[in-house]
Motif scaffolding. Structure first.
Motif, PDB file in Angstrom:
ATOM      1  N   PRO A 120       0.946  -1.231   0.004  1.00 36.05           N
ATOM      2  CA  PRO A 120       0.099   0.019  -0.011  1.00 36.05           C
ATOM      3  C   PRO A 120       0.796   1.403  -0.084  1.00 36.05           C
ATOM      4  O   PRO A 120       1.879   1.524   0.720  1.00 36.05           O
ATOM      5  CB  PRO A 120      -0.738   0.047   1.238  1.00 36.05           C
ATOM      6  N   ALA A 121       0.512   2.154  -0.864  1.00 38.30           N
ATOM      7  CA  ALA A 121       1.257   3.305  -0.906  1.00 38.30           C
ATOM      8  C   ALA A 121       0.256   4.657  -0.351  1.00 38.30           C
ATOM      9  O   ALA A 121      -0.292   5.190  -1.029  1.00 38.30           O
ATOM     10  CB  ALA A 121       1.702   3.905  -2.308  1.00 38.30           C
ATOM     11  N   SER A 122       0.394   4.519   1.020  1.00 39.03           N
ATOM     12  CA  SER A 122      -0.454   5.747   1.770  1.00 39.03           C
ATOM     13  C   SER A 122       0.402   6.471   2.866  1.00 39.03           C
ATOM     14  O   SER A 122       1.208   5.466   3.417  1.00 39.03           O
ATOM     15  CB  SER A 122      -2.060   4.984   2.087  1.00 39.03           C
ATOM     16  N   MET A 123       0.008   7.407   3.429  1.00 37.89           N
ATOM     17  CA  MET A 123       0.552   8.056   4.187  1.00 37.89           C
ATOM     18  C   MET A 123       0.451   7.365   5.577  1.00 37.89           C
ATOM     19  O   MET A 123       1.154   7.541   6.511  1.00 37.89           O
ATOM     20  CB  MET A 123       0.206   9.656   4.558  1.00 37.89           C
ATOM     21  N   ARG A 124      -0.858   6.639   5.692  1.00 36.20           N
ATOM     22  CA  ARG A 124      -1.191   6.103   6.897  1.00 36.20           C
ATOM     23  C   ARG A 124      -0.387   4.592   7.085  1.00 36.20           C
ATOM     24  O   ARG A 124      -0.130   3.948   8.206  1.00 36.20           O
ATOM     25  CB  ARG A 124      -2.478   5.369   6.725  1.00 36.20           C
ATOM     26  N   ALA A 125       0.765   4.406   6.060  1.00 36.20           N
ATOM     27  CA  ALA A 125       1.505   3.258   6.061  1.00 36.20           C
ATOM     28  C   ALA A 125       2.994   3.491   6.683  1.00 36.20           C
ATOM     29  O   ALA A 125       4.059   3.026   6.706  1.00 36.20           O
ATOM     30  CB  ALA A 125       1.483   2.326   4.751  1.00 36.20           C
ATOM     31  N   ILE A 126       3.077   5.084   6.718  1.00 36.55           N
ATOM     32  CA  ILE A 126       4.443   5.543   7.057  1.00 36.55           C
ATOM     33  C   ILE A 126       4.930   4.900   8.529  1.00 36.55           C
ATOM     34  O   ILE A 126       6.218   4.645   8.589  1.00 36.55           O
ATOM     35  CB  ILE A 126       4.448   6.921   7.078  1.00 36.55           C
ATOM     36  N   ALA A 127       3.850   4.711   9.577  1.00 38.23           N
ATOM     37  CA  ALA A 127       4.373   4.390  10.742  1.00 38.23           C
ATOM     38  C   ALA A 127       4.960   2.965  10.784  1.00 38.23           C
ATOM     39  O   ALA A 127       5.942   2.618  11.214  1.00 38.23           O
ATOM     40  CB  ALA A 127       3.181   4.486  11.650  1.00 38.23           C
ATOM     41  N   ALA A 128       4.064   2.127   9.878  1.00 37.75           N
ATOM     42  CA  ALA A 128       4.803   0.775   9.793  1.00 37.75           C
ATOM     43  C   ALA A 128       6.044   0.856   8.984  1.00 37.75           C
ATOM     44  O   ALA A 128       6.827  -0.097   9.360  1.00 37.75           O
ATOM     45  CB  ALA A 128       3.617  -0.053   8.934  1.00 37.75           C
ATOM     46  N   LEU A 129       6.358   1.496   8.017  1.00 39.96           N
ATOM     47  CA  LEU A 129       7.334   1.592   7.386  1.00 39.96           C
ATOM     48  C   LEU A 129       8.521   1.956   8.414  1.00 39.96           C
ATOM     49  O   LEU A 129       9.770   1.308   8.045  1.00 39.96           O
ATOM     50  CB  LEU A 129       7.132   2.411   6.331  1.00 39.96           C
TER      51      LEU A 129
ATOM     52  N   PHE B 184      -1.560  12.473  -4.100  1.00 40.81           N
ATOM     53  CA  PHE B 184      -0.802  12.983  -3.156  1.00 40.81           C
ATOM     54  C   PHE B 184      -0.620  12.121  -2.068  1.00 40.81           C
ATOM     55  O   PHE B 184       0.755  12.043  -1.497  1.00 40.81           O
ATOM     56  CB  PHE B 184      -1.693  14.035  -2.647  1.00 40.81           C
ATOM     57  N   ASP B 185      -1.582  11.433  -1.460  1.00 41.26           N
ATOM     58  CA  ASP B 185      -1.376  10.354  -0.552  1.00 41.26           C
ATOM     59  C   ASP B 185      -0.311   9.367  -0.782  1.00 41.26           C
ATOM     60  O   ASP B 185       0.778   9.024  -0.095  1.00 41.26           O
ATOM     61  CB  ASP B 185      -2.541   9.516  -0.344  1.00 41.26           C
ATOM     62  N   GLY B 186      -0.238   8.721  -2.196  1.00 47.38           N
ATOM     63  CA  GLY B 186       0.787   7.853  -2.415  1.00 47.38           C
ATOM     64  C   GLY B 186       2.241   8.405  -2.577  1.00 47.38           C
ATOM     65  O   GLY B 186       2.997   7.857  -2.402  1.00 47.38           O
ATOM     66  N   ALA B 187       2.181   9.660  -3.290  1.00 48.10           N
ATOM     67  CA  ALA B 187       3.518  10.240  -3.455  1.00 48.10           C
ATOM     68  C   ALA B 187       4.156  10.635  -1.935  1.00 48.10           C
ATOM     69  O   ALA B 187       5.405  10.367  -1.883  1.00 48.10           O
ATOM     70  CB  ALA B 187       3.036  11.713  -4.101  1.00 48.10           C
ATOM     71  N   VAL B 188       3.559  11.014  -1.158  1.00 52.35           N
ATOM     72  CA  VAL B 188       4.076  11.351   0.242  1.00 52.35           C
ATOM     73  C   VAL B 188       4.896   9.976   0.750  1.00 52.35           C
ATOM     74  O   VAL B 188       5.991   9.972   1.028  1.00 52.35           O
ATOM     75  CB  VAL B 188       2.904  11.787   1.209  1.00 52.35           C
ATOM     76  N   PHE B 189       3.954   8.835   0.599  1.00 52.47           N
ATOM     77  CA  PHE B 189       4.637   7.674   1.249  1.00 52.47           C
ATOM     78  C   PHE B 189       5.701   7.158   0.456  1.00 52.47           C
ATOM     79  O   PHE B 189       6.839   6.843   0.918  1.00 52.47           O
ATOM     80  CB  PHE B 189       3.501   6.519   0.983  1.00 52.47           C
ATOM     81  N   ARG B 190       5.601   7.257  -1.108  1.00 48.90           N
ATOM     82  CA  ARG B 190       6.781   6.535  -1.879  1.00 48.90           C
ATOM     83  C   ARG B 190       8.135   7.829  -1.766  1.00 48.90           C
ATOM     84  O   ARG B 190       9.135   7.158  -1.657  1.00 48.90           O
ATOM     85  CB  ARG B 190       6.507   6.927  -3.367  1.00 48.90           C
ATOM     86  N   ILE B 191       7.935   8.950  -1.641  1.00 47.63           N
ATOM     87  CA  ILE B 191       9.002   9.805  -1.239  1.00 47.63           C
ATOM     88  C   ILE B 191       9.628   9.543   0.099  1.00 47.63           C
ATOM     89  O   ILE B 191      10.786   9.496   0.111  1.00 47.63           O
ATOM     90  CB  ILE B 191       8.782  11.448  -1.125  1.00 47.63           C
TER      91      ILE B 191
END
Length: 402
Positions: A264-273, A300-307
């Protein structure tokens, strides 16, 4: 063609000696008239070739005009010539206009041209009256004007058809180019996702494999059984996740759409990352504040996570086990600010090779969303600093998905 032939047969009295006219409206065709009738028939047969060889009816019409019958076939040939050779219209106009003026002047000054006046008055001398002379000039001018008008109308229609055909070709070409651009953009998106998703997993695997290799080479045992098991578990999890990402991205390539099988490419997955990176042994010092993630657009959501993911991957590859400072602040009022830094370290043999594609992908994602990215070394630290304007969910974007 038949109408023109009949008109010229009726115009045979224009030629002196072709017919015998009397004052009671009777007409008798002479031998000369019969010969001219056959000539008129042969001349009008040439109208069959007015499309392929317009010069043939033009010459035949010119002969009829010089003989004195009429100039109708001459105008037909001139119209066909103008359609076939539009760049010759001016010379054609001079030639045809000159022949018709010779025809009219001869009618005014000689015995040629008595048919029109005789049909209306039954008098053989009526053609020399001023009204009939003027009528001949008026009819000639009107005939030339009508022919010129038809030529202009034909050229206008031809140009309109050419423009319509050209516009259709350009429209088709634009559709093809648009389709190619969409496909290219989709391929680039999948390539970036493949790089970002897999590079992170493989960097973690490579980091731990390098540590185990170094320990095995030195003969030391820096890992207790529990630590070795932990490393093996991380390697297994990351390898399994990489395979899942690969399956999902290959599914995207086959179907042309996002299957949802990849990570998943979402800002909500940043913590797990961040937890995964910390579990790999890296010292992550995060400051993450995300507001209203559910109202952000998918891009936007996916771009933040991928960056964030790629910046962490870059830090792991080039500065293994070094402390990583992570600053992520996202909100509707301020947009997104992402700043990730790590100490600059000299590359070692165990470092994961890279081609800078990930950093290029960060810049491309930022540009696609109207943001800015600064990436480079400063004061002994390598910094990835990205700013993105906020994009609301379902808000139309000016660019294709990055």
């Amino acid at each position: 063609m038949i109408s023109g032939f009949l008109f010229d047969v009726a115009a045979l009295p224009n030629v002196p000696g072709a017919s015998i006219l009397d004052g009671v409206g009777e007409i008798r065709i002479t031998n000369l008239g019969t010969t001219l009738m056959l000539m008129v028939l042969a001349a009008w047969v040439t109208a069959i070739w007015r499309q392929r060889l317009p010069v043939v009816p033009l010459v035949a019409g010119g002969l009829l005009a010089l003989v004195g019958v009429s100039y109708v076939l001459l105008l037909v040939g001139a119209f066909s010539m103008a359609q076939r050779y539009p760049h010759r219209v001016r010379q054609l106009g001079v030639l045809v206009g000159g022949l018709i003026m010779v025809f009219v002047l001869r009618e005014a000054a000689t015995a040629w041209g008595g048919a029109l006046a005789w049909y209306f008055t039954s008098r053989t001398d009526a053609q020399f009256e001023g009204a009939w002379i003027l009528a001949s000039f008026v009819w000639a001018v009107l005939s030339l004007g009508m022919t010129a008008g038809f030529i202009l109308l034909s050229r206008t229609r031809a140009k309109a058809m050419q423009n319509a055909h050209r516009a259709e070709k350009e429209h088709h070409r634009a559709d093809v180019l648009t389709e190619q651009m969409v496909r290219q953009a989709e391929r680039e998106r999948i390539a970036r996702d493949m790089h970002d998703a897999l590079a992170h997993r493989l960097s973690v695997v490579s980091l731990h494999a390098g540590a185990l290799e170094a320990a095995a080479s030195s003969g030391a045992d820096p890992y207790r059984a529990g630590d070795a098991g932990q490393i093996a578990r991380i390697v297994r999890e990351q390898t399994h996740a990489a395979l899942q990402d690969m399956r999902g991205l290959i599914g995207d390539l086959r179907s042309g759409t996002q299957t949802g099988s990849a990570a998943p490419a979402s800002m909500r997955a940043i913590a797990a990352l961040l937890l995964q990176v910390r579990a790999s042994g890296s010292d992550v010092r995060p400051y993450v504040v995300i507001d209203a993630a559910e109202s952000a657009s998918t891009l936007f959501d996916g771009a933040v996570f991928r960056i964030v993911q790629e910046a962490l991957t870059n830090a792991i590859k080039h500065a293994p086990l070094a402390p990583i400072d992570v600053f992520v602040q996202v909100g509707p009022s301020s947009g997104a600010r992402i700043r990730i830094s790590n100490p600059v370290r000299e590359h070692r043999g165990s470092a994961v090779p890279g081609g800078a594609n990930g950093l290029i992908g960060i810049r491309e994602r930022a540009a696609a969303l109207g943001g800015a990215a600064w990436i480079g070394a400063h004061d002994g630290a390598f910094i990835v600093d990205v700013s993105l304007p906020w994009h609301e969910r379902d808000e139309p974007l000016a660019k294709l998905e990055a």
